[in-house]
Design an enzyme around this catalytic site. Structure first.
Site, PDB file in Angstrom:
ATOM      1  CG  HIS A 144       0.438   3.630  10.602  1.00  0.00           C
ATOM      2  ND1 HIS A 144       0.253   2.437  11.275  1.00  0.00           N
ATOM      3  CD2 HIS A 144       1.442   3.409   9.719  1.00  0.00           C
ATOM      4  CE1 HIS A 144       1.104   1.537  10.816  1.00  0.00           C
ATOM      5  NE2 HIS A 144       1.842   2.095   9.866  1.00  0.00           N
TER       6      HIS A 144
ATOM      7  CG  ASP B  13       5.028   3.667   8.308  1.00  0.00           C
ATOM      8  OD1 ASP B  13       4.651   2.738   9.050  1.00  0.00           O
ATOM      9  OD2 ASP B  13       4.425   3.981   7.266  1.00  0.00           O
TER      10      ASP B  13
ATOM     11  N   GLY C 105       9.308   0.218   3.312  1.00  0.00           N
ATOM     12  CA  GLY C 105      10.459   1.080   3.069  1.00  0.00           C
ATOM     13  C   GLY C 105      10.109   2.372   2.349  1.00  0.00           C
TER      14      GLY C 105
ATOM     15  N   GLY D  14       3.748   5.218  -1.366  1.00  0.00           N
ATOM     16  CA  GLY D  14       3.278   5.330  -2.738  1.00  0.00           C
ATOM     17  C   GLY D  14       3.425   4.088  -3.599  1.00  0.00           C
TER      18      GLY D  14
ATOM     19  N   GLY E 242      -1.360   6.571   3.550  1.00  0.00           N
ATOM     20  CA  GLY E 242      -0.408   7.676   3.555  1.00  0.00           C
ATOM     21  C   GLY E 242      -0.574   8.484   2.294  1.00  0.00           C
TER      22      GLY E 242
ATOM     23  CG  ASP F  77       1.449  -0.014   6.788  1.00  0.00           C
ATOM     24  OD1 ASP F  77       1.273   0.945   6.020  1.00  0.00           O
ATOM     25  OD2 ASP F  77       2.305  -0.009   7.700  1.00  0.00           O
ATOM     26  N   GLY F  78      -0.099  -0.272   3.242  1.00  0.00           N
ATOM     27  CA  GLY F  78       0.569  -0.165   1.945  1.00  0.00           C
ATOM     28  C   GLY F  78      -0.399  -0.275   0.782  1.00  0.00           C
TER      29      GLY F  78
ATOM     30  CG  HIS G 156       4.826  -0.201  11.068  1.00  0.00           C
ATOM     31  ND1 HIS G 156       4.439  -0.212   9.746  1.00  0.00           N
ATOM     32  CD2 HIS G 156       5.530  -1.342  11.250  1.00  0.00           C
ATOM     33  CE1 HIS G 156       4.883  -1.306   9.151  1.00  0.00           C
ATOM     34  NE2 HIS G 156       5.563  -2.001  10.040  1.00  0.00           N
TER      35      HIS G 156
HETATM   36 ZN    ZN Z   1       3.318   1.302   8.646  1.00  0.00          ZN
END
Ligand code: ZN
Length: 194
Positions: A11, A13, A120, A123, A175, A153-154, A44
């Protein structure tokens, strides 16, 4: 490490410093990742005017290309364009964006990326309203009899992964949870078992 792990996709970003208040990387980096990656590239785009770069991301090696609904004035057109280029099409939405913006495009896409943090930065802490959003989206997809992936996502962790899958998610993006771990491969395997 990712090639040899249980992870299914890479993935990636892409941030432009305009749609999101941060800049990450762009086409040359993706071209290099494509050379070594043995798994599909899930790209993405957190950028304004993504239409301008759809062909370029295909050339760079994207297999799945997601654009933000908030960044597309003509979302239907952008989705068709991505599919014409031979990629799977995804639509990402920010935490505050209603699922209603997907009503008339859900039939045309392969994936919905629900942002569970404000895009943006890595973490960040998971936004709990996402659970309700996943459940509602699961119902929308099932009611139409579609096979659309729900990607989260996140803020995905070993602690919330099981609850996300139970709510209806099919793809988890991780991530920080993976890359800050002492044994990333093991964390990926645990997330897959959630
Ligand atoms: Zn993403």
């Amino acid at each position: 490490m990712v090639n040899n792990s249980d992870a299914d996709w890479f993935h990636l970003d892409v941030m432009d410093g305009r749609f999101v208040p941060n800049i990450s990387f762009g086409l040359p980096v993706i071209q290099q990742i494509k050379k070594v990656a043995t798994k599909p590239l899930d790209v993405h785009l957190m950028i304004v005017e993504p239409d301008l770069y759809v062909e370029a991301f295909k050339k760079a090696g994207a297999d799945i290309l997601s654009v933000h609904a908030e960044a597309c004035t003509h979302l239907n057109r952008t989705i068709q364009f991505i599919k014409q280029q031979g990629m799977k099409a995804g639509v990402a939405i920010n935490p505050h964006t209603s699922l209603s913006c997907l009503d008339y495009v859900l039939e045309d896409i392969d994936l919905v990326c629900l942002m569970s943090v404000n895009p943006g930065f890595g973490g960040q802490k998971f936004i709990p309203q996402t659970y309700r959003k996943i459940e509602q989206l699961r119902k929308m997809i099932d009611a139409k009899g579609l096979q659309v992936d729900i990607e989260i996502d996140g803020g995905v962790t070993e602690q919330n992964a099981g609850q996300l899958i139970a709510a209806g998610a099919t793809v988890l993006v991780a991530g920080n949870t993976v890359f800050s771990a002492s044994n990333p491969t093991e964390v990926i395997s645990k997330l897959k078992l959630a």
